[in-house]
Design an enzyme around this catalytic site. Structure first.
Site, mmCIF file in Angstrom:
data_model
loop_
_atom_site.group_PDB
_atom_site.id
_atom_site.type_symbol
_atom_site.label_atom_id
_atom_site.label_comp_id
_atom_site.label_asym_id
_atom_site.label_seq_id
_atom_site.Cartn_x
_atom_site.Cartn_y
_atom_site.Cartn_z
ATOM 1 N N LYS A 76 1.697 -52.359 7.730
ATOM 2 C CA LYS A 76 2.134 -53.217 6.617
ATOM 3 C C LYS A 76 2.696 -52.450 5.413
ATOM 4 O O LYS A 76 3.538 -52.973 4.695
ATOM 5 C CB LYS A 76 0.967 -54.096 6.143
ATOM 6 C CG LYS A 76 0.601 -55.210 7.101
ATOM 7 C CD LYS A 76 -0.478 -56.087 6.481
ATOM 8 C CE LYS A 76 -0.898 -57.212 7.391
ATOM 9 N NZ LYS A 76 -1.806 -58.153 6.733
ATOM 10 N N ASP A 112 0.420 -63.369 2.972
ATOM 11 C CA ASP A 112 -1.049 -63.456 3.087
ATOM 12 C C ASP A 112 -1.674 -64.172 1.891
ATOM 13 O O ASP A 112 -2.456 -65.113 2.053
ATOM 14 C CB ASP A 112 -1.661 -62.054 3.206
ATOM 15 C CG ASP A 112 -1.492 -61.460 4.601
ATOM 16 O OD1 ASP A 112 -1.424 -62.227 5.568
ATOM 17 O OD2 ASP A 112 -1.437 -60.223 4.699
ATOM 18 N N GLY A 139 -10.061 -54.577 -1.974
ATOM 19 C CA GLY A 139 -9.198 -53.904 -0.998
ATOM 20 C C GLY A 139 -7.839 -54.575 -0.913
ATOM 21 O O GLY A 139 -7.409 -55.298 -1.822
#
Ligand code: NAP
Length: 287
Positions: A76, A112, A139
């Site tokens: 990613k 996301d 994170g």
């Protein structure tokens, strides 16, 4: 990426997901069901791409005439250097999970966080403006989720993380981008923050299979009546959600985030509304 691939309407729309490993991915089942339900002649393939082949694979999107792909672990971040355009959300999050091929020009998006917020609003908390939100974890997933939450104008976002420094750094970075009142601290602040939070969101891996008895924080610290959301979808209901539900909280699991990040990607590729319920059913059936 200057090569141009003319699309032929009589050929199927080609889509896929690149990752390493990839065999376990539920995206092909979800998107192939969506294509069929939407009446689109297309197919979505699992594409096993090792890190040393990533650049060639990205060039292959144009060469093979793929309309777009999803990008998953571990590519990613690395994939960003091979794209022509990076959408603002992906630039700020520092990761791309969706690529669109517009006549040879590759644009990277991150769906996301936006997908998570769409899921939260449709499935649990319709209005986020003015809410006090506690995010557990600092994170990669937290970053995307907090970015998208901040666009909804909550009153405050407090990040709590096991490693306090990461929460402080993430909050200060997002604040510097003008994303509102965002603070970061260690778990020692959990009691005070959770006592006043309207929404508590777990973005840590605590509670994920096989460590299903773990919790990121003592659920008794969360006030009854708050909404509690967990990004984890294996198991579908984590211990944090189960105990919060038993204490009178509204709960929201992580499956919706997966479905809606796919729905937003589908809409980028095809420009038509994603058949969300078909996608959810396909994923549930694949468990
Ligand atoms: P990451 O970048 O590695 O970050 C992990 C975070 O979890 C860090 O804040 C870490 O704290 C914390 N953490 C890990 N284990 C912990 C434990 N036992 N107790 C307390 N904190 C712990 O991972 P990520 O990419 O953000 O992913 C995090 C979670 O989100 C995973 O469970 C993943 O499955 C889920 N996720 C779900 C979706 C979806 O579609 N539903 C999408 C993406 C991610 P430290 O900083 O102290 O190490």
């Amino acid at each position: 990426m200057s090569e141009q691939k003319k699309t032929n309407p009589s050929l199927p729309v080609l889509l896929g997901v690149m990752g390493d490993p990839i065999a376990h991915s539920k995206s092909p089942a979800m998107h192939n069901a969506a294509l069929q339900a939407a009446g689109v002649n297309g197919m979505y393939m699992p594409l096993h791409v090792r890190p040393e082949q990533l650049e060639s694979a990205i060039r292959g999107i144009v060469a093979l005439g793929y309309r777009g792909v999803n990008i998953t672990i571990p590519h990613k971040e690395q994939v960003m250097q091979y794209l022509d355009v990076i959408d603002e959300s992906a630039r700020l999050i520092g990761a791309v999970n969706t690529i669109v091929n517009e006549e040879g020009k590759l644009t990277g998006y991150n769906t996301d966080g936006i997908g998570y917020v769409r899921s939260l609003k449709e499935e649990a908390v319709p209005e986020l403006a003015g809410k006090r939100i506690a995010v557990l974890g600092a994170g990669g997933a937290a970053r995307g989720v907090i970015y998208a939450l901040a666009l909804e104008k909550p009153e405050q976002i407090s990040i709590l993380n096991r490693t306090a420094d990461r929460a402080v750094a993430l909050a200060s970075d997002l604040r510097a981008h003008g994303l509102g009142d965002i603070t970061g601290s260690g778990m020692e602040d959990a009691a005070a923050v959770l006592a006043s939070a309207d929404i508590v969101i777990n973005t840590t891996a605590a509670g994920m299979h096989p460590h299903v008895d773990d919790v990121p924080v003592d659920p008794a610290l969360i006030r009854a009546g708050a909404a509690v959301s967990d990004l984890i979808y294996n198991p579908l209901e984590t211990r944090l959600l189960r105990e919060s539900r038993q204490r009178g909280c509204t709960v929201h699991g992580g499956l919706g985030m997966f479905i809606y990040q796919g729905a937003v990607a589908f809409e980028h590729w095809l420009g038509i509304p994603a058949p969300v319920e078909t996608m959810r059913r396909a994923v549930l059936d694949s468990f």
